[in-house]
Design a protein around this motif. Structure first.
Motif, short mmCIF file in Angstrom:
data_model
loop_
_atom_site.label_atom_id
_atom_site.label_comp_id
_atom_site.label_asym_id
_atom_site.label_seq_id
_atom_site.Cartn_x
_atom_site.Cartn_y
_atom_site.Cartn_z
N GLY A 335 0.77 -1.23 0.00
CA GLY A 335 0.00 0.00 0.00
C GLY A 335 0.81 1.28 0.00
O GLY A 335 0.24 2.36 -0.25
N VAL A 336 2.11 1.22 0.25
CA VAL A 336 2.89 2.46 0.39
C VAL A 336 3.05 3.15 -0.96
O VAL A 336 2.91 4.38 -1.06
CB VAL A 336 4.26 2.17 1.03
CG1 VAL A 336 5.15 3.41 0.99
CG2 VAL A 336 4.08 1.70 2.47
N ASP A 337 3.31 2.40 -2.01
CA ASP A 337 3.42 3.03 -3.33
C ASP A 337 2.10 3.67 -3.72
O ASP A 337 2.07 4.77 -4.29
CB ASP A 337 3.84 1.98 -4.37
CG ASP A 337 4.08 2.61 -5.74
OD1 ASP A 337 4.99 3.46 -5.84
OD2 ASP A 337 3.36 2.26 -6.69
N SER A 338 0.99 3.01 -3.40
CA SER A 338 -0.32 3.58 -3.69
C SER A 338 -0.54 4.86 -2.90
O SER A 338 -1.14 5.82 -3.41
CB SER A 338 -1.42 2.57 -3.35
OG SER A 338 -1.35 1.43 -4.18
N LEU A 339 -0.06 4.92 -1.67
CA LEU A 339 -0.20 6.14 -0.87
C LEU A 339 0.57 7.29 -1.50
O LEU A 339 0.08 8.43 -1.55
CB LEU A 339 0.27 5.89 0.55
CG LEU A 339 0.24 7.10 1.50
CD1 LEU A 339 -1.16 7.67 1.61
CD2 LEU A 339 0.78 6.72 2.88
N HIS A 340 1.77 7.02 -1.99
CA HIS A 340 2.55 8.07 -2.66
C HIS A 340 1.75 8.61 -3.86
O HIS A 340 1.67 9.84 -4.06
CB HIS A 340 3.88 7.51 -3.14
CG HIS A 340 4.94 7.48 -2.09
ND1 HIS A 340 5.88 8.47 -1.94
CD2 HIS A 340 5.21 6.58 -1.10
CE1 HIS A 340 6.69 8.20 -0.93
NE2 HIS A 340 6.31 7.05 -0.40
N LEU A 341 1.19 7.71 -4.66
CA LEU A 341 0.44 8.15 -5.83
C LEU A 341 -0.80 8.93 -5.42
O LEU A 341 -1.16 9.92 -6.08
CB LEU A 341 0.04 6.92 -6.67
CG LEU A 341 1.20 6.12 -7.27
CD1 LEU A 341 0.67 4.89 -7.99
CD2 LEU A 341 2.01 6.98 -8.24
N LEU A 342 -1.45 8.50 -4.36
CA LEU A 342 -2.65 9.19 -3.88
C LEU A 342 -2.33 10.64 -3.50
O LEU A 342 -3.03 11.58 -3.92
CB LEU A 342 -3.22 8.45 -2.68
CG LEU A 342 -4.43 9.10 -2.00
CD1 LEU A 342 -5.71 8.67 -2.69
CD2 LEU A 342 -4.49 8.73 -0.52
N LEU A 343 -1.29 10.83 -2.70
CA LEU A 343 -0.97 12.18 -2.24
C LEU A 343 -0.34 13.01 -3.35
O LEU A 343 -0.47 14.24 -3.35
CB LEU A 343 -0.05 12.10 -1.02
CG LEU A 343 -0.67 11.38 0.18
CD1 LEU A 343 0.25 11.45 1.39
CD2 LEU A 343 -2.04 11.96 0.53
N ASP A 344 0.31 12.37 -4.31
CA ASP A 344 0.79 13.11 -5.48
C ASP A 344 -0.39 13.71 -6.24
O ASP A 344 -0.33 14.85 -6.72
CB ASP A 344 1.59 12.19 -6.41
CG ASP A 344 2.97 11.88 -5.87
OD1 ASP A 344 3.41 12.56 -4.93
OD2 ASP A 344 3.61 10.93 -6.39
N ARG A 345 -1.47 12.93 -6.36
CA ARG A 345 -2.65 13.47 -7.05
C ARG A 345 -3.32 14.55 -6.21
O ARG A 345 -3.72 15.60 -6.73
CB ARG A 345 -3.65 12.34 -7.33
CG ARG A 345 -4.93 12.87 -7.98
CD ARG A 345 -5.97 11.80 -8.23
NE ARG A 345 -7.17 12.41 -8.78
CZ ARG A 345 -8.29 11.76 -9.05
NH1 ARG A 345 -8.36 10.44 -8.85
NH2 ARG A 345 -9.34 12.39 -9.54
N ALA A 346 -3.45 14.32 -4.92
CA ALA A 346 -4.15 15.28 -4.05
C ALA A 346 -3.46 16.63 -3.99
O ALA A 346 -4.11 17.65 -3.75
CB ALA A 346 -4.28 14.70 -2.65
N THR A 347 -2.14 16.65 -4.21
CA THR A 347 -1.38 17.90 -4.06
C THR A 347 -0.68 18.32 -5.34
O THR A 347 0.32 19.04 -5.30
CB THR A 347 -0.34 17.73 -2.93
OG1 THR A 347 0.54 16.65 -3.26
CG2 THR A 347 -1.02 17.43 -1.60
N ASP A 348 -1.19 17.89 -6.48
CA ASP A 348 -0.56 18.20 -7.77
C ASP A 348 -0.79 19.68 -8.11
O ASP A 348 -1.92 20.11 -8.35
CB ASP A 348 -1.16 17.32 -8.87
CG ASP A 348 -0.36 17.37 -10.16
OD1 ASP A 348 0.39 18.35 -10.37
OD2 ASP A 348 -0.48 16.44 -10.97
#
Length: 723
Positions: A335-348
């Motif tokens: 799940g850690v890689d998915s979390l990075h992608l999630l927050l990358d989208r949220a703060t793009d």
């Protein structure tokens, strides 16, 4: 009663919102005839034309909370009762309600006076310490809890209610908004929002419930999923706030209090969103004039120039980045890689159109990330649930693992002098076109209802073209849908079209875009695993398949794919274990049990990394056939495969011949029947004639000068038996 067609069961509260879906009822002209007047029941009508389906409301974007234990409640905060710190200068205003001018401010590098008189009206002030001051004749200030761009927060004792409260001092610009919104603020009721008790003109101040806790941060022993669950709770609060037309505008760790809540079930770890000094209406079109820059979009960002819910969601994304920083260093952890992608989208900030537009959209992906995190140690919790964005996927794409070898493999087999057969590959990767047809249908994006119109029809026609393996027509209909190139739906269908053309690298590039947009979804990871397998990148395929299968074995295609890459890597035991885990899923039980038998007995040629099955493997494979629910032809095929693996160890040609002969009655044509019988005969041991050594009384054989008689070592019935 709520008149929304996707709810229709909630009561309207005193603020005019549904107590189930947290939205206002539709106007009468938009509610639809079913909501305006009762209609008689009708038989369901068949759908006209293709449809991709519509998910108007995300069914439960908060489901991640149910995956996290709340047994790590923090200790109750020990807050000092008095403070010797002076009130910060930026929060020093005249106490006269008719004046409220700044006082006690510094000049020319010199600090301002903490005591004195207002130069405008002569009212005295004392900011040397909060303690000793009383606001509105009832709130005794005790200490400064914090300060921000919108005002200082004080712990105070309410004489009237005999309880501690928080007074939030507001500056003038915010005071006007707070005064305008005070009735709405006082009416807010949510478990993750601090209770706003009232508004005092002196100061002015907001009066809030006091929550004895600490700002949100990672504590020793906190698991990643615990911190992410707090993010979901804040999103619930923001969803509630946004549904009422309000924005918080200052979401950051200091404004999220983590506290211990006592309940009949024990102490719980909870958070509350505090500090509503910056609250504003979504109808206010003016730009944000003051905020905490580290947790706000850039000043030229659309959400900054014209604030919308995305402003608060960006702040939460930055908050989770800070809070989870020490828990996400290993991107290979579940799940850690998915979390990075999630927050990358949220703060793009480079592509603000990619960011989340609603708290529910954000929460659904965050809950999906939590599901992936808890699938790993120590929880090892697997959760199967329908997706709000993708339909179901019943096709297992087992690549031949879940069925006995086709008879054509045995018909075309050629034995060498030792009886070793030249057989086709025991299984294969699914065909790209079959993958394109089997991957699930995306549902319309609930946050973009326009996709359900003409675009939805065009996408449904695209799917039909893919099932007919007509990639050219699929590309034309996708173009007609008019989707923006950055939208995940466009990338998904582009990936399917690339698969239909057997272009796995191109398909993978498209599915990566879907994965980055929807990091909480498992289907994009499954698609990437299939593309990696097609490209021969078994390490990447194993990573994607493993992440999906560990999260939910209900996606059978991931389990079969993982078994394939394990056995190709020479890890037979892991492949069998994967199939046996998959067999616990009712939908795939038979295919998975067949795969487990075949994986134990499977003979793979080629490199030494493909060891032959052991005697124990073969015994277990034979035992697993008992009670296996397959037809006679499949059972005969499985026995033949096991027998062939044993033949390579014991070289018993007779038993192998008999096993192949059992396949013949199941051949669909006479030609194939004859070929199987011929193969069985060719596998019989060759005739070996020897002299018997028996002689007649005269010293001559029965046949004259020959010194002995002929006998055969071949059992009766074998090919070439002596007449």
């Amino acid at each position: 009663m709520c008149n929304r067609p996707d709810c229709g069961r909630g009561e309207i509260d005193e603020q005019g919102f549904c107590d189930v879906c947290d939205r206002e009822p539709l106007p009468a002209d938009r509610a639809g005839p079913a909501a305006r007047a009762p209609q008689p029941a009708r038989a369901p009508q068949p759908a006209r034309g293709p449809s991709v389906g519509v998910a108007h409301v995300r069914p439960d974007p908060w489901y991640g909370l149910g995956l996290v234990d709340s047994d790590q409640a923090p200790e109750a905060a020990d807050v000092p009762r008095r403070s010797a710190d002076p009130v910060p200068e930026e929060h020093r205003y005249c106490a006269n309600p008719s004046c409220m001018q700044p006082v006690g401010r510094g000049h020319d590098g010199e600090p301002g006076r903490t005591t004195g008189f207002c130069p405008h009206c002569g009212t005295g002030f004392d900011f040397s310490q909060p303690g000793g001051r009383t606001i509105a004749g009832r709130y005794d200030l005790q200490l400064v809890l914090g300060s921000g761009a919108y005002g200082a927060a004080f712990l105070a004792h309410d004489r009237n209610l005999a309880t501690d409260v928080v007074l939030k001092a507001l500056n003038k610009s915010v005071a006007r908004t707070a005064l305008h919104e005070r009735d709405v603020l006082v009416g807010l009721r949510h478990d993750s929002i601090v209770r706003i008790l009232g508004y005092e003109r002196q100061g002015p101040h907001l009066v809030l419930e006091y929550v004895p806790g600490v700002p949100l941060s990672a504590r020793d022993g906190d698991r990643l999923e615990t911190l992410l669950a707090h993010g979901v709770r804040v999103l619930q609060a923001l969803d509630y706030l946004h549904a009422r037309g309000l924005l918080h505008c200052d979401v950051k760790p200091l404004n999220i209090i983590r506290f211990r809540e006592e309940s009949p079930a024990g102490a719980l770890d909870r958070v509350r969103l505090i500090d509503f000094g910056a609250v504003r209406s979504q109808k206010d079109t003016g730009r944000i004039v003051a905020c905490t820059p580290a947790y706000a979009p850039p000043e030229d960002d659309p959400d900054h120039l014209r604030p919308a819910p995305g402003f608060d969601l960006y702040g939460l994304g930055m908050t989770l980045r800070e809070v989870c920083r020490s828990r996400w260093t290993d991107r290979s952890a579940p799940g850690v890689d998915s979390l990075h992608l999630l927050l990358d989208r949220a703060t793009d900030v480079e592509r603000p159109w990619r960011r989340f537009v609603s708290a529910r959209q954000f929460a659904e992906q965050l809950s999906g990330v939590i599901r992936q995190v808890v699938a790993g140690p120590p929880a090892h919790r697997q959760v199967a649930r329908p997706s709000a964005l993708f339909g179901s996927m019943p096709e297992p794409l087992h690549g031949g693992l879940g069925a006995a070898r086709p008879l054509a493999h045995w018909v075309g087999a050629e034995p060498d002098e030792d009886g070793t057969l030249t057989l086709r590959a025991a299984f294969s990767s699914p065909e790209p076109g079959d993958i394109a047809a089997a991957l699930p249908v995306p549902l319309s994006d609930p946050d973009d209802p326009g996709m359900a119109g003409s675009a939805g029809t065009a996408l449904a026609e695209c799917r039909l073209a893919l099932r007919r393996k007509d990639s050219a027509q699929a590309e034309r209909t996708l173009s007609a849908a008019g989707l923006p190139n950055w939208h995940w739906l466009h990338a998904w269908y582009s990936g399917l079209i690339a698969l239909a053309r057997a272009d796995a690298p191109r398909a993978a590039a498209e599915f990566i875009q879907v994965r980055t947009a929807l990091p909480g979804e498992l289907i994009p990871q499954l698609a990437l695993g299939l593309c990696a397998e097609l490209r021969g990148d078994h390490a990447a395929a194993r990573s994607y398949y493993g992440a999906v299968f560990d999260t939910t074995p209900a996606l059978g295609a991931a389990g079969f794919g993982l078994a394939r890459v394990h056995v190709l890597a020479g890890e037979r035991a892991k492949a069998v274990a994967t199939a046996e885990r998959l067999a616990q899923e009712f939908r795939y039980e038979r295919e998975a049990r067949v795969a487990a038998v075949r994986l134990r007995a499977m003979v793979l040629g080629g490199p030494s990394s493909h060891p032959a099955p052991t005697e124990d493997d073969l015994e277990r494979a034979g035992a697993s056939l008992v009670g296996l629910s397959v037809d006679r032809a499949a059972a005969a095929g499985l026995r033949a495969e096991i027998r062939y693996a044993k033949f390579l160890r014991d070289h018993d040609r007779v038993k192998l011949s008999d096993a192949i002969r059992e396949l013949a009655p199941h051949a669909p044509t006479e030609r194939e029947y004859v070929a199987l019988v011929d193969l069985a005969n060719r596998l019989r041991p060759p005739l070996r004639w020897r002299w018997s050594g028996r002689r007649g009384r005269t010293g001559h054989s029965r046949f004259g000068e020959t010194p002995g008689t002929l006998s055969s070592d071949t059992p009766s019935g074998g090919r070439g038996h002596a007449p």
